[in-house]
Design a protein around this motif. Sequence first.
Motif, short mmCIF file in Angstrom:
data_model
loop_
_atom_site.label_atom_id
_atom_site.label_comp_id
_atom_site.label_asym_id
_atom_site.label_seq_id
_atom_site.Cartn_x
_atom_site.Cartn_y
_atom_site.Cartn_z
N ALA A 94 -4.79 -7.35 -17.21
CA ALA A 94 -4.48 -5.98 -17.51
C ALA A 94 -5.23 -4.84 -16.56
O ALA A 94 -4.80 -4.01 -16.13
N ALA A 95 -6.68 -5.23 -16.40
CA ALA A 95 -7.28 -4.59 -15.75
C ALA A 95 -6.99 -4.42 -14.29
O ALA A 95 -7.09 -3.34 -13.71
N TYR A 96 -6.45 -5.42 -13.58
CA TYR A 96 -5.90 -5.29 -12.34
C TYR A 96 -4.72 -4.55 -12.19
O TYR A 96 -4.62 -3.95 -11.38
N HIS A 98 -4.18 -1.66 -13.84
CA HIS A 98 -4.69 -0.53 -14.23
C HIS A 98 -5.23 -0.07 -12.60
O HIS A 98 -5.06 0.85 -11.98
N ALA A 99 -5.85 -1.10 -11.91
CA ALA A 99 -6.57 -1.02 -10.71
C ALA A 99 -5.39 -0.75 -9.48
O ALA A 99 -5.70 0.03 -8.64
N GLN A 102 -4.40 2.81 -9.52
CA GLN A 102 -5.65 3.77 -8.96
C GLN A 102 -5.60 3.44 -7.42
O GLN A 102 -6.01 4.33 -6.70
#
Length: 448
Positions: A94-96, A98-99, A102
């Motif tokens: 999931a972090a990717y 959100h990246a 951005q």
Amino acid sequence: MSSPDDSSGGPGPFAVPYDREAEQAVLGALLLAPGAVEAVVAVLRSGADFHEPAHQEVYRAALAVHDRPGVRADPLTVAAELGRRGSLARVGGAAYLHALVQAVPTAANAGHYAEKVVETARRRQLIRTLTAGLQRAGMAEVGPEDAAEAVLAELRGLVGDGGERRSLWLGDLVPQFVDELEAGRDPDALDTPWPDLNAVVELKPGQLITVGAATGGGKSLFAMNLVAHVGLRRGRPVLMASLEMGGKELVARLFASEATVPLDRLVRRRVEDADWQRMAEVTGELQRAPVLLDDTPSLSVATLRSRIRWMAAQGRPPALVVVDYLQLLTPERSGRATTRAQEVGEISRGLKLLAGEFGVPVVALAQFNRGAVGRRPLVSDFKESSAIEQDSNVIVLLHRELGEDGADTGPKAGTVEAIVAKNRNGAAGRVVELAFQGHYGRLTSLHA
């Protein structure tokens, strides 16, 4: 923004073109602004142009979420979809996602980012195609003509994909079809010089139309009259490949039919004063006709393909290709065919594929075997191969009732029956009678 990457095991010494920032910007736009979906999908379609497999998975998951009523594609919903598919960890978690959000400068440029992804994908495909061509060129078991044609076919497909894209969606095809119904005609179809035959048959792009006849049955007259009609009357480019007659013989037949000058005098170069006057009236028209007469010995399907490409490069892609006749074409030197029937079958299939590849009707003349003499012909009478019948969209069989001495006698003297024996897009079994005017090198409609 572009960065070379050869981690995929790219061919040869070339770095594989790859624009990671563009791929991330596209995906970030999809996760940030639902309205960007239409602009992106119009360019990327299935998403196969993404270089990274992980990006392909994110793209497809985002589209799947977008297709659900009332659900918005964002990092949370797409993460849930990827988790359901068991691929969340594979894409970086999931972090990717959100990246990615951005990483997008502005979602308003989503279509532009998508075009950059496609551009680098096409560069990768170009490198693969040219590298494969080098490998084929070094293979002893592959003929140089076959190797060149394989590369040219792939390059043509690559170039074609970059131009105006023909929609395959049903929703886009329906209005076009309805417009053609209202106009009462297919704008891509060609007619023939014979109104009675036009009532049954149209020459449509991508079709193989086979015209069969016995020796002296009128198939060469049929071909030349068709070439003159499309090239002179309709002003459309034509490729006439003749293995039966030389270029000067073809010109003689065109002058005979267009100027109404006896063919015998033209062939023997014994024209009279009145003939010169009639010929002068059509000479300019013949010289301006967009017709390529190719009487090169040992013509093959590969040669025809090269001729078509050359005509297209000159700004005159052929609207019609005519081959006189099919069984005289030289088989490709592939080593696959072991019998004459297989060779003719490969030629027939090659012409069918040629028609589809270039979107042009191919009219191929074909010779009957000896069993057809003295009776009405059948589709099974084609010499040396039954594949001709299978590959053809339309089959027209020409029949003349000749006496034992070859003379044009009997109740139907001076006529040719054009039997529509096969017609995938219309009625079959119709018989159209044409007047045989061999002395003028032409066939004419009896009821025009």
